[in-house]
Design an enzyme around this catalytic site. Structure first.
Site, PDB file in Angstrom:
ATOM      1  CB  VAL A  36     -13.151   6.140 -14.750  1.00  0.00           C
ATOM      2  CG1 VAL A  36     -12.138   6.561 -15.795  1.00  0.00           C
ATOM      3  CG2 VAL A  36     -12.517   5.198 -13.726  1.00  0.00           C
ATOM      4  CE  LYS A 106       4.258  -7.979   0.378  1.00  0.00           C
ATOM      5  NZ  LYS A 106       3.100  -8.228  -0.482  1.00  0.00           N
ATOM      6  CE  LYS A 206       3.090  -5.925   3.272  1.00  0.00           C
ATOM      7  NZ  LYS A 206       2.422  -7.017   4.017  1.00  0.00           N
TER       8      LYS A 206
END
Lengths: 441, 441
Positions: A36, A106, A206
């Site tokens: 990062v 989802k 999905k």
């Protein structure tokens, strides 16, 4: 370069996925900091019950039941609690407070993703959700970034591990659906209430997310035509094998077209979830057990497949952490990930617009001319036959009943449906035993 | 939002890939503009011979032989010419002039990627190279972004379509290597000079790039131990099938360790390319013809596989265009893609440090006690046997010669090698027919 101050990470939810996210943030801290460009500091984990036992163990001091204030003191908020509320409210609050967010939710994205995407865009923060589709499998990033220069024509996915496991068990051990579901429950692959999996709701969510990304068009779960696996019998699975297929629950999103009232062609996308017979030689046919795979067809790239573990704490946490690194890097180095792409604004076509193939199993009178009558019905509906298989009455339990298995070529779903209705109405047809779609040919 | 001015795109090279890049930039212009947020304006295509015929046809007015000045008037430079020079010089010139670059040049990146990555980083521009590994398959982006929160332990790839096609033909039609290569050449799957493919150089370049990304460590093609398929016989392919395997040329990059002079364990990465027996049930075993696939094992994600077309104009152009959209979006919206990640600085271990399994085929004297002698050699080298298969002399062409096929369990390469040497030295062993590694078990 002066060291960047730590980025504060908050995790919402500490179940199967959350505990693994916390574990990886801790054990991989040094690697993550290097990737990062700044340390990731876990500032808190929001839970409903701070006293519940967790495995792996999560430092009690990190736990809080005050999710609202937690999200306001984080640079990156990871939402792995699931469900519509309070997840949506907390994510919007985090975004409003300037945090980048990563979610595995989802159901929420398939229901109301656009609200979240718009809020993130307006606030200038990232929203990433690789873990929301097919667990550990990198599919969101490839579809929305790697294929951004191509034209996706079709997505076929095995995106629900529970049903894939159940269908596998039915095929390999000859179990009926209830037995296979019980086995999946005993092994922790299916929930006590398996409805979301076996009725296809999970796969439909999905499918909606994948369709939105692949076709640059808003698709919600309400646009997805859905049929689960609950009507499948051991006999269906057996016949699939006999005809060189494997039964899979597929999430399908594809380009298609319909004629409008004036006879003009309207291009759009069709998104559906249903069981389908997949030819044994197709790459999706060999996807076993709780694995997931997404098969993508694009004009220039051709056929692609992405395969891996579609669920489970660690695999899902891997996808979450990949997103955390991406959004955290943007905070360190500047930049922002892709925003919602919906410029294409394709209409979502009804289920009847799908083009597919049927395999129809019939019980018919055992006498000459039956096949000719059935074939005539197909021809009258402009549906052509790919293969017919007849078992004479001598091979069936009832003396005067023969079996007929008809596989069609590709035709519009509405034509196939009316063909089956007409066949069912023939005098010589005793019973339509099953109607299954064939996909991936 | 005011319209962003067009981004100028230059393409270097106009062969099989370049013509398709140009075609897609033209035919997909409207979609690309929507996805980028600005039109992409093709400002020129650098070629050696402006008068050569091209299919699909490229507008003659775009062609130039002056690549040097072309790269200085572009925002995005796409390099699909291949080879080390002038590609390297032109990319560095483009970067110095402030352009973001997209390259499909695996040979260049595997040889001297770090020079380019450093130049791009210093200039604050992007360098993307999805098309350099496995054509259309999104693998660079998933490995360096999606898996950024995980710890990759191993990468196993079928990354050369030519050799995969050749090995497939040998298996399916019983051809020997030369015949299969000739067929591949006739179909355009192999070059007139197939050295780069059949000797594993192409796969080694891709292995180096994948290893660098997966392990956050600089790996050049010179670090890759390499063995091509040229020594494989039709008999090897036949025996692979008999023992439940498929022969594949694999690119392998994995974590490993060696003991240093003081007996301390040194962790590192081992990168190699060689033919290997893959168990028939492994997902890589069913990768057929000119398709590629990369199998990745990561600690949290588990097993992942990425499958698709590894070469060809259109598939490679799809990957290139995906990168063009990414780098172009950064120029419109700000931000920058990942830079070279080499913080882990793992040592690259020698080939002898690999842990693998051997399948050794021997011709031995047909008398009792031979297996015992061979087994004793394996035991003395601490190599354990997984399976032995004997064919008595009656089943071999020579009356007094029996065949022995021994498959070992996993052991260090150096132990396996010295075991084979010792076996070859036994009186009862007439000939070591072949030694192949078994991978993916």
């Amino acid at each position: 370069m002066p060291a960047h101050p730590p980025l504060r990470v908050a995790v919402l939810g500490c179940g199967v996925v959350g505990t693994q996210v916390v574990r990886l943030l801790t054990t991989q801290a040094s690697d993550l900091a290097s990737r990062v460009g700044a340390p990731l500091e876990l500032v808190g984990v929001a839970v409903r019950d701070a006293d519940a036992e967790r495995d792996p163990v999560v430092d009690r001091a990190l736990l809080t039941t005050d999710a609202e204030s937690l999200v306001e003191r984080a640079d990156v908020v990871v939402e792995v609690m699931g469900g519509l509320e309070p997840a949506r409210g907390l994510l919007l609050r985090a975004i409003a407070a300037g945090a980048s967010v990563v979610t595995a939710n989802k159901a929420l994205l398939a229901q109301d993703g656009p609200t979240l995407y718009a809020a993130a865009d307006e606030a200038g923060v990232d929203i990433y959700f690789e873990a929301a589709v097919a667990g550990a499998i990198p599919i969101v990033r490839p579809v929305r970034e790697s294929l951004a220069g191509d034209r996706v024509t079709r997505v076929l996915g095995i995106v629900n591990g529970t049903t894939n496991y159940v269908l596998d068990k039915m095929a390999s051990e000859g179990l009926d659906l209830d037995q296979a579901v019980k086995e999946a429950q005993a092994l922790g692959y299916a929930e006590a209430d398996p409805t979301a999996d076996v009725e296809g709701y999970d796969a439909a969510a999905k499918a909606a997310i994948l369709a939105s990304l692949a076709f640059h068009t808003r698709v919600s779960i309400d646009d997805v035509s859905r049929e689960g696996i609950t009507s499948l019998t051991a006999d269906d699975v057996l016949w699939a094998q006999r005809t060189g297929h494997v039964l899979k629950l597929l999430a399908i999103a594809e380009r298609g077209s319909v004629e409008d009232a004036d006879g003009a062609r309207v291009e759009g996308v069709q998104v559906r979830v249903h069981p389908a017979l997949v030819p044994a030689g197709h790459p999706l046919a060999s996807v076993r057990g709780a694995f997931n795979a997404v098969f993508v067809e694009a004009e220039a790239a051709g056929e692609l497949m992405f395969y891996g573990r579609g669920a489970g704490g660690e695999p899902t946490a891997s996808a979450v952490l990949g997103d955390v690194v991406s959004v955290a890097r943007h905070r360190v180095l500047g930049g922002k990930g892709p925003v919602e792409s919906r410029y294409a604004e394709l209409p979502v076509l009804p289920a009847t617009a799908a083009r597919t193939r049927y395999q129809v199993r019939l019980e018919v009178a055992d006498r000459p001319g039956v096949l000719a009558q059935v074939a005539a019905v197909l021809a009258a509906h402009d549906v052509s036959i790919e293969a017919v298989r007849q078992s004479p009455a001598s091979q069936t339990p009832e003396a005067d009943v023969a079996r007929l298995v008809i596989t069609t070529h590709v035709a519009p779903e509405h034509a196939l449906r009316s063909t089956v209705d007409a066949i069912a109405g023939l005098d010589v047809v005793r019973r339509v035993v099953s109607v299954l779609r064939v996909e991936g040919a």
